[in-house]
Design a protein around this motif. Structure first.
Motif, PDB file in Angstrom:
ATOM      1  N   LEU A 594       0.812  -1.221   0.000  1.00  0.00           N
ATOM      2  CA  LEU A 594       0.000   0.000   0.000  1.00  0.00           C
ATOM      3  C   LEU A 594       0.844   1.269   0.000  1.00  0.00           C
ATOM      4  N   ARG A 595       2.167   1.140   0.031  1.00  0.00           N
ATOM      5  CA  ARG A 595       3.022   2.332  -0.003  1.00  0.00           C
ATOM      6  C   ARG A 595       2.780   3.087  -1.303  1.00  0.00           C
ATOM      7  N   GLY A 596       2.562   4.381  -1.169  1.00  0.00           N
ATOM      8  CA  GLY A 596       2.349   5.214  -2.345  1.00  0.00           C
ATOM      9  C   GLY A 596       0.971   5.073  -2.963  1.00  0.00           C
ATOM     10  N   ARG A 597       0.122   4.226  -2.408  1.00  0.00           N
ATOM     11  CA  ARG A 597      -1.214   4.020  -2.969  1.00  0.00           C
ATOM     12  C   ARG A 597      -2.235   4.848  -2.184  1.00  0.00           C
ATOM     13  N   ALA A 779      -6.661  11.668  -0.100  1.00  0.00           N
ATOM     14  CA  ALA A 779      -6.018  10.359   0.024  1.00  0.00           C
ATOM     15  C   ALA A 779      -4.724  10.315  -0.780  1.00  0.00           C
ATOM     16  N   ARG A 780      -4.743  10.955  -1.947  1.00  0.00           N
ATOM     17  CA  ARG A 780      -3.522  11.014  -2.758  1.00  0.00           C
ATOM     18  C   ARG A 780      -2.457  11.869  -2.067  1.00  0.00           C
ATOM     19  N   ALA A 781      -2.887  12.984  -1.491  1.00  0.00           N
ATOM     20  CA  ALA A 781      -1.935  13.872  -0.824  1.00  0.00           C
ATOM     21  C   ALA A 781      -1.355  13.217   0.433  1.00  0.00           C
ATOM     22  N   VAL A 782      -2.149  12.460   1.159  1.00  0.00           N
ATOM     23  CA  VAL A 782      -1.630  11.737   2.319  1.00  0.00           C
ATOM     24  C   VAL A 782      -0.613  10.695   1.875  1.00  0.00           C
ATOM     25  N   ALA A 783      -0.937   9.932   0.816  1.00  0.00           N
ATOM     26  CA  ALA A 783      -0.006   8.910   0.321  1.00  0.00           C
ATOM     27  C   ALA A 783       1.325   9.525  -0.108  1.00  0.00           C
ATOM     28  N   ASP A 784       1.267  10.717  -0.712  1.00  0.00           N
ATOM     29  CA  ASP A 784       2.482  11.339  -1.230  1.00  0.00           C
ATOM     30  C   ASP A 784       3.325  12.006  -0.139  1.00  0.00           C
ATOM     31  N   HIS A 785       2.682  12.528   0.916  1.00  0.00           N
ATOM     32  CA  HIS A 785       3.415  13.402   1.841  1.00  0.00           C
ATOM     33  C   HIS A 785       3.369  12.994   3.322  1.00  0.00           C
ATOM     34  N   LEU A 786       2.333  12.279   3.761  1.00  0.00           N
ATOM     35  CA  LEU A 786       2.153  12.060   5.197  1.00  0.00           C
ATOM     36  C   LEU A 786       2.136  10.596   5.628  1.00  0.00           C
ATOM     37  N   ALA A 787       1.905   9.674   4.696  1.00  0.00           N
ATOM     38  CA  ALA A 787       1.775   8.266   5.090  1.00  0.00           C
ATOM     39  C   ALA A 787       3.045   7.740   5.741  1.00  0.00           C
ATOM     40  N   GLU A 788       4.207   8.175   5.275  1.00  0.00           N
ATOM     41  CA  GLU A 788       5.459   7.709   5.872  1.00  0.00           C
ATOM     42  C   GLU A 788       5.625   8.186   7.318  1.00  0.00           C
ATOM     43  N   HIS A 789       4.867   9.177   7.703  1.00  0.00           N
ATOM     44  CA  HIS A 789       4.898   9.668   9.085  1.00  0.00           C
ATOM     45  C   HIS A 789       3.779   9.046   9.920  1.00  0.00           C
ATOM     46  N   GLY A 790       3.129   8.022   9.379  1.00  0.00           N
ATOM     47  CA  GLY A 790       2.103   7.301  10.129  1.00  0.00           C
ATOM     48  C   GLY A 790       0.700   7.847   9.994  1.00  0.00           C
ATOM     49  N   LEU A 792      -3.030   8.602   8.475  1.00  0.00           N
ATOM     50  CA  LEU A 792      -4.062   7.892   7.723  1.00  0.00           C
ATOM     51  C   LEU A 792      -5.042   8.895   7.148  1.00  0.00           C
ATOM     52  N   CYS A 793      -5.635   8.534   6.005  1.00  0.00           N
ATOM     53  CA  CYS A 793      -6.773   9.282   5.467  1.00  0.00           C
ATOM     54  C   CYS A 793      -8.019   8.494   5.846  1.00  0.00           C
ATOM     55  N   MET A 794      -8.774   9.014   6.800  1.00  0.00           N
ATOM     56  CA  MET A 794      -9.953   8.317   7.301  1.00  0.00           C
ATOM     57  C   MET A 794     -11.202   8.912   6.661  1.00  0.00           C
ATOM     58  N   GLY A 795     -12.167   8.048   6.343  1.00  0.00           N
ATOM     59  CA  GLY A 795     -13.372   8.510   5.659  1.00  0.00           C
ATOM     60  C   GLY A 795     -13.187   8.458   4.168  1.00  0.00           C
ATOM     61  N   ALA A 796     -13.603   9.513   3.470  1.00  0.00           N
ATOM     62  CA  ALA A 796     -13.484   9.561   2.020  1.00  0.00           C
ATOM     63  C   ALA A 796     -12.166  10.202   1.632  1.00  0.00           C
ATOM     64  N   GLY A 797     -11.677   9.909   0.440  1.00  0.00           N
ATOM     65  CA  GLY A 797     -10.406  10.455  -0.014  1.00  0.00           C
ATOM     66  C   GLY A 797     -10.509  11.286  -1.247  1.00  0.00           C
TER      67      GLY A 797
END
Length: 797
Positions: A594-597, A779-790, A792-797
Motif C-alpha cells: 500500500l506504499r504510495g497508494r 487520500a492522494r496527498a496523504v499517500a504522497d506526503h504524510l503516510a510515511e509519518h504514520g 491515515l486518510c480516514m473517511g473519504a479520499g
C-alpha cells in the motif's frame, strides 16, 4: 383523563391499597397516628391493613404477615368484607414469596373478584406461568365495575402490561402501560406511577433500548421505597447485562451493597440471579452455576426464581460446551439466549424477531434474517458498540455460514450489521455534558500538578462511561442497500472489509462490481503481527529512526497475510479499508503493497459511503479553523505555514492560539468550518478510546466532545500523536477521535496512528495542504506526503 380532586392524607373511605398506591410514607404515618388515638374497630382494622401493605412494600414481608393477621382479627368484629380484604392482602404476599397464595373456584364470591383475580394473575406471573397470568388478568379486566377501587384499574393494567412484555406481545404491553400511566397521573397515585414506570423500563429493556430503560428506572426511583429502589437497581443492572455491559451492571449491583443487602427472599433472589448473570457475562461460569443453584434450592420448583435460576444454569452449560446440547433445536438461537431480564418469568428466550432471525440463518436465508434484527438506535458510539449481544451472536453465526458457503454479498451484509458509522445523533444531554466538564477540569488540574485530581479522573471517567446510555435525539434514517450503492460509487476503487470469523481473519473484496470472500490467516497470528508492527513503528518514530528490521519483517508478514491473498482482486486500484478488530491500530500506508497508494480507512462500507457524500471541502462554505494547543514545539510555525497556504487559495482562516485555544471556543467554531487544522499533544488509551484527546488551554478536547458537535468540519486534520488509532468495541466497531468526527459528518479526517515528531511534520504538512488546495484528493496527498509519518486518510479520499 379524569379531573383531579382534593384528597385527605388518610381517608378510611379508601381501601388501604389505594392509600399506599398514592404515597406509602404518608399513608403509614397517618395510619400510625390513627392507631395511637384508640380508634374504633373499623378504623383500627383499616389502619393495620394499611401498615401491613406498607411493610410489604418496604421489604419486610414477615412483619407484613403479622400486621395483616392482626388486621384480619380486628376486622372480624366489623364485618366479613373487611376481614376478607386483610386476608387477601396476606395471601397475596405469600403468593409473591412462592407460597400457595390465592386459588380456588370461589373467586366470584369474594368481596371484590377483580382484585382477587389481579392477585392470582400476579402470583401466576411470579411463578413463571405467563399464559395463566394473562388469562387471570384478562378475567379481572372483565370484572372491573363502578365500585372498583380507583387504584385497581391502573394496577391491573400495569401488571397485565408486564405479563404481556414477557409473553412477547410488546405492542399490547405498550398500550396497557401507557393507559396505566395516564390513570395513575389522573388519580394522583404517585407510588403506583413509579411501579408503572418500572414496568415501562422492563418493556424498553426487552425492546433493546437500554438508554430509555435506565431513564425510566431512574425516574421511578424518585417516588419509591428503599425496597423498590433496590428492585429498580437490579432491573437496571439486568438491562445493562442484556446490553453487554457487565462492569456497569456490577456498579449498579454494588450501589446497594450487593445481593445480600437486597432484602429477604424475593429481593435477594433477584439480586443473586443478576449477580449470576454478571459472572456469566464475565466468563466465570462455575461461579454463575453455583449462584444459580443456590437460588433454585431455596424456592419451590414451579416458582419464578427457580425457573430463572434454571435458565442461568442452562446458559452456562451452553456456553461451556463447544456445541449446544442435542436438545437445542437451533444452535444460533441457543447462542443468543444468554441474557434475560428478571421481573416476571418467561424472559428466558430470545424475542420473536431474534428467534426468527436465528431460524432464518439456520435455513440459509441471510437477507431475511437481517431484516428481522433490530436496527441501531441513535446514541453514543461506545454505548452502541456494547449493545445487542444476542443480535451480535446471530450476526456472527450468519457471517460464519456465509463465509463457509462462499457468499460474499451475504458476508458483507453481516459485517455491516452493528458496525458504527455516521447516523448517530448529536448528544444534547446536559447532565452527561456536566460529567464531561468535571472530567476535563480534573485533567486540567492534574496537568497543573494537583495530585488529588488524579484520583478524580478515574471516578469521573467511570461515571461518564456508565452515564452515556441515554437516548440522543433522532437521527435521519440511513440507507440499507450498501452493496448497490458501492457498485455505483466505488468507481475505480476497491473496498476491502476485514473481519474475524470463526477464529480466522477474512476479507470481502468489492471491485469492478464483483464481491468475493476470502479466508486469509488465523486471527491470532494477524493480531500478534499487527501489535509487533505497530510497536516497532511507534518506537522508531519516538527515536527518530528509519524503519527498523523488526518493523520491516512484520510489515512483510502482514502484507502477505492481509493483502497477498487478495492482490489479484485489488490490482493497483486505490483502496478503501474497513479494518477488522485485530487490525484497527495499523498505519496502513506503511505496508509494502500500500506504499504510495491512495488508501482510505473507514469503520464500515456505509461509513465510507456517507463520508464520500459530503467530501469536497473546497466546495463547502465556512472558514478554516486553526488551533494550537500549549507546549507543542513548532506549533506556531506549522500553523503559520498552513494559514499562508490556505490564504493563497482564497480560504478565510480563523486562528486560535494561547488563551483563545480552548475547548469551549472550538466546540463553537468547528460546526461551521470547512477545514479544521488542530495542533496539540494527543493521547489515546486503548481501554478508554473515547477519551482520546488533544490538549488545549482549558483542558483536553475528547472524542466524546466530537459526539456533541451538530456538524463536524468537512476536512479535519489532527496534527497530533496517536489520534489515527482506533480500538474495537465488542461489536467490532472502531472507537476513537477519528471515527467520532466521521460519525458527526466529517468527509475526511487525517490523523496519525503513531507518535508525531513536531518539528519534522511541518514540511510534509505544508506539502499536503499545497497539494489539496491545488485540487489533489486528500487520500492522494496523504499517500504522497504524510503516510510515511504514520498518517491515515480516514473517511473519504
Amino acid at each position: 383523563m379524569e379531573s383531579p380532586r382534593p384528597r385527605r392524607p388518610f381517608d378510611t373511605t379508601d381501601d388501604p391499597a389505594t392509600l399506599v398506591a398514592r404515597d406509602p410514607v404518608t399513608a403509614r404515618a397517618r395510619a400510625e397516628e390513627v392507631l395511637a388515638s384508640a380508634p374504633a374497630p373499623d378504623a383500627r382494622a383499616h389502619a393495620l391493613c394499611t401498615i401491613g401493605i406498607c411493610q410489604h412494600e418496604e421489604g419486610d414481608p414477615a412483619a407484613a404477615h403479622r400486621t395483616l393477621r392482626l388486621a384480619a382479627a380486628a376486622s372480624g368484629t366489623v364485618g366479613p368484607e373487611a376481614a376478607a380484604l386483610a386476608r387477601q392482602a396476606r395471601l397475596a404476599i405469600r403468593a409473591l414469596r412462592g407460597g400457595p397464595g390465592l386459588s380456588g373456584p370461589a373467586l366470584d364470591r369474594r368481596p371484590d373478584p377483580a382484585a382477587a383475580l389481579l392477585r392470582c394473575g400476579v402470583a401466576d406471573a411470579q411463578r413463571g406461568h405467563i399464559p395463566r397470568a394473562v388469562a387471570a388478568l384478562d378475567a379481572a379486566l372483565e370484572r372491573v365495575g363502578p365500585r372498583t377501587p380507583e387504584r385497581l384499574l391502573p394496577a391491573l393494567l400495569a401488571n397485565r402490561g408486564l405479563a404481556l412484555v414477557y409473553a412477547d406481545r410488546l405492542g399490547e404491553a405498550a398500550d396497557d402501560l401507557a393507559r396505566a400511566l395516564a390513570l395513575a397521573d389522573a388519580r394522583h397515585l404517585g407510588y403506583l406511577r413509579a411501579a408503572v414506570l418500572q414496568n415501562l423500563g422492563c418493556l424498553e429493556s426487552r425492546r433493546g433500548d437500554t438508554a430509555e430503560a435506565l431513564r425510566l428506572f431512574d425516574e421511578a426511583s424518585a417516588g419509591s421505597t428503599r425496597s423498590r429502589r433496590i428492585a429498580l437497581r437490579i432491573d437496571g443492572a439486568d438491562a445493562l447485562l442484556a446490553a453487554g455491559l457487565p462492569e456497569e451492571a456490577r456498579l449498579r449491583l454494588e450501589s446497594f451493597g450487593g445481593p445480600r443487602a437486597a432484602g429477604p427472599l424475593l429481593g435477594e433472589a433477584a439480586a443473586l440471579l443478576v449477580d449470576a448473570k454478571h459472572r456469566l457475562a464475565r466468563g466465570d461460569r462455575q461461579a454463575a452455576l453455583a449462584q444459580a443453584r443456590r437460588v433454585r434450592a431455596r424456592f419451590a420448583p414451579d416458582s419464578l426464581w427457580a425457573h430463572l435460576a434454571g435458565t442461568v444454569e442452562w446458559s452456562a452449560r451452553c456456553l461451556s460446551a463447544s456445541e449446544p446440547s442435542a436438545g437445542v433445536r437451533h444452535r444460533t438461537a441457543a447462542r443468543c439466549a444468554v441474557y434475560a431480564p428478571t421481573g416476571a418469568a418467561g424472559a428466558v428466550r430470545p424475542t420473536r424477531d431474534q428467534a426468527a432471525a436465528a431460524a432464518l440463518v439456520d435455513a440459509g436465508r441471510h437477507a431475511a434474517a437481517l431484516r428481522r434484527l433490530a436496527a441501531d438506535r441513535p446514541g453514543h458510539a461506545e454505548a452502541a458498540g456494547h449493545t445487542r449481544p444476542r443480535e451480535r451472536a446471530i450476526a456472527a453465526e450468519g457471517a460464519r455460514r456465509a463465509l463457509a458457503e462462499g457468499r460474499g454479498e451475504d458476508l458483507l451484509a453481516w459485517l455491516e450489521y452493528g458496525r458504527s458509522g455516521r447516523g448517530a445523533a448529536a448528544c444534547r444531554d446536559q447532565a452527561w455534558a456536566g460529567l464531561l466538564e468535571r472530567l476535563r477540569d480534573a485533567y486540567r488540574r492534574a496537568e497543573e500538578g494537583d495530585d488529588g485530581a488524579l484520583l478524580e479522573i478515574g471516578h469521573w471517567s467511570s461515571r461518564l462511561a456508565a452515564a452515556q446510555l441515554h437516548r440522543c435525539r433522532s437521527a435521519p434514517p440511513r440507507g440499507a442497500r450498501v452493496l448497490e450503492e458501492l457498485r455505483d460509487r466505488l468507481g475505480g476503487r476497491a473496498l476491502v472489509s476485514y473481519a474475524v470469523v470463526d477464529g480466522d481473519c477474512a476479507a470481502v473484496v468489492v471491485a469492478d462490481g464483483r464481491v468475493d470472500a476470502h479466508v486469509l490467516a488465523p486471527a491470532a497470528r494477524v493480531e500478534e503481527e499487527c501489535a509487533k508492527f505497530a510497536f516497532d513503528v511507534r518506537m522508531g518514530a519516538l527515536r527518530g529512526e528509519e524503519e527498523s528490521r523488526g518493523a520491516a519483517l512484520s510489515a512483510r508478514l502482514l502484507d502477505g497475510m492481509l493483502l497477498g491473498p487478495i492482490a489479484e482482486a485489488l490490482g493497483d486500484r486505490p483502496v478503501v479499508v474497513c479494518p477488522a478488530p485485530v487490525a484497527q491500530e495499523l498505519p496502513w500506508g506503511r505496508l509494502p503493497a500500500l506504499r504510495g497508494r491512495e488508501v482510505c480507512v473507514a469503520p464500515s462500507a456505509r461509513s465510507w459511503l456517507d463520508a464520500e457524500t459530503v467530501a469536497g471541502w473546497a466546495q463547502a462554505a465556512g472558514p478554516a479553523v486553526l488551533a494550537c494547543g500549549p507546549r507543542v514545539p513548532g506549533a506556531a510555525a506549522e500553523a503559520a505555514r498552513v494559514r499562508e497556504i490556505l490564504h493563497r487559495a482564497g480560504v478565510a482562516t480563523r486562528s486560535l492560539e494561547g488563551p483563545e485555544a480552548t475547548v469551549a471556543e472550538l466546540r463553537g467554531s468547528l460546526p461551521g468550518a470547512r477545514v479544521a487544522h488542530l495542533i496539540g499533544h494527543g493521547g489515546m488509551a486503548p481501554e478508554t478510546p473515547m477519551l482520546a484527546a488533544l490538549l488545549f488551554d482549558d483542558g483536553p478536547l475528547f472524542a466524546y466532545d466530537a459526539e456533541m458537535l451538530p456538524q463536524a468540519p468537512r476536512l479535519a486534520v489532527l496534527s497530533a500523536c496517536w489520534l489515527g488509532m482506533s480500538t474495537p468495541a465488542p461489536s467490532g466497531a472502531p472507537l476513537g477521535m477519528g471515527t467520532a468526527l466521521l460519525s458527526r459528518g466529517a468527509g475526511t479526517v487525517v490523523a496519525s496512528a503513531v507518535p508525531v515528531r513536531d518539528w519534522e511534520v511541518k514540511g510534509p504538512m505544508a506539502d499536503f495542504y499545497t497539494a489539496v488546495t491545488a485540487g489533489t484528493a486528500p487520500a492522494r496527498a496523504v499517500a504522497d506526503h504524510l503516510a510515511e509519518h504514520g498518517f491515515l486518510c480516514m473517511g473519504a479520499g
